[in-house]
Design an enzyme around this catalytic site. Structure first.
Site, PDB file in Angstrom:
ATOM      1  N   ASN A   9      40.083  28.963  45.152  1.00 41.37           N
ATOM      2  CA  ASN A   9      41.528  28.987  44.952  1.00 41.37           C
ATOM      3  C   ASN A   9      41.806  28.783  43.465  1.00 41.37           C
ATOM      4  OD1 ASN A   9      44.301  28.728  45.032  1.00 41.37           O
ATOM      5  ND2 ASN A   9      44.296  26.721  46.032  1.00 41.37           N
ATOM      6  N   TRP A  10      42.167  29.865  42.788  1.00 40.90           N
ATOM      7  CA  TRP A  10      42.379  29.801  41.333  1.00 40.90           C
ATOM      8  C   TRP A  10      43.699  29.142  40.965  1.00 40.90           C
ATOM      9  CZ3 TRP A  10      40.642  35.207  39.076  1.00 40.90           C
ATOM     10  CH2 TRP A  10      39.296  35.427  39.427  1.00 40.90           C
ATOM     11  N   LYS A  11      44.588  28.979  41.950  1.00 45.73           N
ATOM     12  CA  LYS A  11      45.912  28.404  41.709  1.00 45.73           C
ATOM     13  C   LYS A  11      46.627  29.191  40.601  1.00 45.73           C
ATOM     14  CE  LYS A  11      44.324  24.041  43.558  1.00 45.73           C
ATOM     15  NZ  LYS A  11      44.421  22.568  43.543  1.00 45.73           N
ATOM     16  N   HIS A  96      48.749  25.064  51.984  1.00 42.98           N
ATOM     17  CA  HIS A  96      48.094  24.180  51.018  1.00 42.98           C
ATOM     18  C   HIS A  96      49.023  23.012  50.689  1.00 42.98           C
ATOM     19  CE1 HIS A  96      46.286  22.787  47.259  1.00 42.98           C
ATOM     20  NE2 HIS A  96      45.188  23.422  47.635  1.00 42.98           N
ATOM     21  N   GLU A 168      41.657  19.370  53.499  1.00 34.92           N
ATOM     22  CA  GLU A 168      41.810  19.002  52.095  1.00 34.92           C
ATOM     23  C   GLU A 168      42.554  17.673  51.988  1.00 34.92           C
ATOM     24  OE1 GLU A 168      41.536  22.569  49.136  1.00 34.92           O
ATOM     25  OE2 GLU A 168      43.581  22.205  49.761  1.00 34.92           O
ATOM     26  N   GLY A 174      42.363  17.828  42.841  1.00 32.67           N
ATOM     27  CA  GLY A 174      42.663  17.808  41.421  1.00 32.67           C
ATOM     28  C   GLY A 174      42.592  16.437  40.779  1.00 32.67           C
ATOM     29  N   GLY A 235      38.641  24.465  44.173  1.00 31.62           N
ATOM     30  CA  GLY A 235      39.697  24.607  43.186  1.00 31.62           C
ATOM     31  C   GLY A 235      39.144  24.902  41.813  1.00 31.62           C
ATOM     32  N   GLY A 236      39.182  23.898  40.927  1.00 25.29           N
ATOM     33  CA  GLY A 236      38.813  24.099  39.533  1.00 25.29           C
ATOM     34  C   GLY A 236      37.428  24.659  39.317  1.00 25.29           C
TER      35      GLY A 236
END
Length: 256
Positions: A9-11, A96, A168, A174, A235-236
């Protein structure tokens, strides 16, 4: 036997240009690997069409980060499932925690989006998770069960077996904090137990459950080695080639 699935998930990160460079790097590495897991990247909307083009005939599939449940209409700024299927998207993340917290997503809208996704042959990645306060109060399993009840209301078992559930914990997204492998397994097992109680053994044995929340290359092996964890929503680390590839490798080796 459930096939592991790793989704990035690149957001709200990356442009068409930088995303293209990232996907080409993934393609170069994964081309020589014998993959036994599914790999999905979820770029921003503007980069989806380019991502689909670059991943055609590769091991990577493309997902969107959210969508509206209407096919069309006066919904300024929204993206419909028809728009996603037109560009060739296969997956869509739904519910999300950031969408719930910042943009008013509810269990009811999650439910509507799941139904819409299936109508348009998109595979939903359905997110559930608790806050730090809920965990510390001992309400984790109660809260997640409530989210599942709302999200899966009136969804037939044939579709439940096809969707992906992403656990999640909100407190680990994050923040650099990660649930221990044991904590993640406990919740993922409870999710599978709930699915079994409502839809039966066949569905619970088939549904894939991911863990998400600061998944990195250095903790992925332990997390993905758990019996009820079938992959990760990353994520990151999905924006870093070496990290994402290491997570894919960990899923490839996991005895799921």
């Amino acid at each position: 036997m459930r096939k592991p699935i790793i989704a990035g998930n690149w957001k709200m990160n990356g442009t068409i240009a930088s995303g293209s460079i990232l996907i080409e790097a993934f393609n170069n590495v994964l081309e020589g690997m014998d993959l036994s897991c599914d790999v999905v990247v979820c770029p921003p909307f503007t980069a989806l069409e380019r991502a689909v083009t670059l991943t055609r005939n590769t091991a990577i599939e493309v997902g969107a980060q959210t969508m509206d449940y209407h096919d069309a209409g006066a919904f300024t700024g929204e993206i419909s499932p028809l728009m996603l299927t037109e560009v060739g998207v296969s997956y869509v993340i739904i519910g999300h925690s950031e969408r719930r917290e910042y943009y008013g997503e509810t269990d009811e809208t999650v439910n509507a989006k799941i139904k819409s996704a299936f109508r348009h042959n998109l595979i939903p990645i359905v997110c559930v998770g608790e806050s730090l306060e809920q965990r510390e109060a001992g309400h984790t399993l109660e809260w997640i069960t409530s989210q599942l009840k709302g999200a899966l209301q009136d969804i037939p078992k044939e579709q439940v077996s096809q969707l992906i559930i992403a656990y999640e914990p909100i407190w680990a997204i994050g923040t650099g904090k990660t649930a221990t492998a044991a904590q993640a397994e406990t919740v993922c097992k409870s999710i599978r137990d709930y699915i079994r109680s409502v839809y039966g053994h066949d569905v619970s044995d088939r549904v894939r459950i991911q863990y998400g929340g600061s998944v990195k290359s250095d903790n992925s092996k332990q997390i993905l080695g758990q019996p009820n964890i079938d992959g990760a929503l990353v994520g990151g680390a999905s924006l870093v080639v070496d990290d994402f590839v290491e997570i894919i490798k960990a899923a490839n080796m996991a005895d799921v």
